[in-house]
Design a protein around this motif. Structure first.
Motif, short mmCIF file in Angstrom:
data_model
loop_
_atom_site.label_atom_id
_atom_site.label_comp_id
_atom_site.label_asym_id
_atom_site.label_seq_id
_atom_site.Cartn_x
_atom_site.Cartn_y
_atom_site.Cartn_z
N GLY A 207 23.39 13.54 32.46
CA GLY A 207 23.63 15.18 31.76
C GLY A 207 22.62 15.12 30.46
N ALA A 208 22.72 16.34 29.88
CA ALA A 208 22.12 16.55 28.80
C ALA A 208 20.43 16.55 28.96
CB ALA A 208 22.39 15.75 27.54
N THR A 209 19.66 15.35 28.62
CA THR A 209 18.55 15.31 28.85
C THR A 209 18.07 14.81 29.98
OG1 THR A 209 18.56 13.20 27.68
CG2 THR A 209 18.00 15.16 26.31
N CYS A 210 18.83 14.47 30.77
CA CYS A 210 18.68 14.12 32.17
C CYS A 210 17.89 12.68 32.15
CB CYS A 210 17.79 15.10 32.86
SG CYS A 210 18.83 16.55 32.97
N GLY A 211 17.76 12.03 31.25
CA GLY A 211 17.16 10.65 31.35
C GLY A 211 15.61 10.78 30.79
N GLY B 266 22.04 17.02 34.62
CA GLY B 266 22.29 17.91 34.05
C GLY B 266 23.41 18.53 34.12
N ARG B 267 24.55 17.78 34.81
CA ARG B 267 26.02 18.09 34.86
C ARG B 267 26.83 17.76 34.00
NH1 ARG B 267 22.71 21.11 36.88
NH2 ARG B 267 22.74 22.04 38.97
N GLY B 268 26.50 17.27 32.90
CA GLY B 268 27.50 16.67 31.84
C GLY B 268 27.26 15.31 31.52
N ILE B 269 27.69 14.70 30.34
CA ILE B 269 27.28 13.41 30.04
C ILE B 269 28.10 12.38 30.95
CG2 ILE B 269 26.53 14.14 27.85
CD1 ILE B 269 29.10 13.15 26.67
#
Length: 221
Positions: free
Chosen positions: A86-90, A78-81
């Motif tokens: 990041g975003a959905t965290c996998g 969750g710290r950027g793509i």
């Protein structure tokens, strides 16, 4: 004039052909093939680590350390793509498994019979029937009451005399019956005895002989 042109063409073609021969390869290629085979260590931490004295020193609490490359930095999500998580965290964009909190309990298989409930139903499998529990054919003391004094009683002798019927199991256990034990001085052979049955037989002057569950040999008297 024609001969001079043909000779010049032959010289040019020979020079062009010689440029593709192995003699004109770079020197570092030929030198590499002559050296011994060596493997490259791709772990960059192990390339610079000094492990020459690792088999010579004595390990104590002061010099214990992790192997180079065994400890990995934690994955920050969750710290950027650009970080890769990041975003959905996998966890994807939609669906039950992308929501916060645990979506299903451990062992849940969507409603079908889960593995921890299927395993106990398998014959001969761990936690299944017959794995730890031994199933005996029960011989009651009531069946031995008609035995003659001083005789030796086993399942085979009881079956021949008609005191009992055939059994599904090959190992037999003597248990207490409903009636009082009346046989005197009999020797009973079986693969197992209950405490009450053993006390009743020995109290009437008899003897209990334990048989092997595989060879039917007498183990103890």
């Amino acid at each position: 004039m024609v001969r001079a042109l043909l000779l010049a063409a032959l010289v040019a073609s020979a020079a062009a052909f010689s440029s593709f021969t192995p003699r004109n390869l770079p020197t570092h290629v030929t030198n590499r093939s002559s050296n011994q085979l060596c493997m490259k260590i791709y772990d960059w931490k192990r390339r610079t680590a000094d492990e020459s004295a690792i088999h010579e020193e004595e390990f104590t609490f002061d010099n214990l350390r992790s192997a180079p490359g065994s400890r990995k930095r934690r994955n920050r999500k969750g710290r950027g793509i650009a970080a890769g998580q990041g975003a959905t965290c996998g966890f994807g964009m939609r669906g039950q498994k992308s929501r916060s909190g645990r979506p299903t309990r451990p062992g849940f298989e969507g409603g079908q019979q889960p593995l921890y409930r299927r395993l106990p139903k398998f014959q001969g499998r761990p936690t299944g029937p017959g794995h730890n529990k031994e199933i005996f054919n029960l011989i009651k003391l009531d069946d031995i009451n008609d035995a003659a004094e001083g005789s030796t009683v086993s399942f085979d002798s009881l079956f021949e005399s008609g005191a009992t019927t055939k059994a599904k199991q090959s190992i037999h256990k003597v248990v207490v019956g409903r009636e009082d034990f009346a046989a005197k001085g009999v020797t009973v052979q079986a693969h197992a005895f209950t405490k009450g049955a053993r006390d009743a037989i020995e109290g009437a002057g008899g003897k209990c002989e334990l048989l092997s569950k595989t060879t039917n040999a007498i183990l103890e008297a």
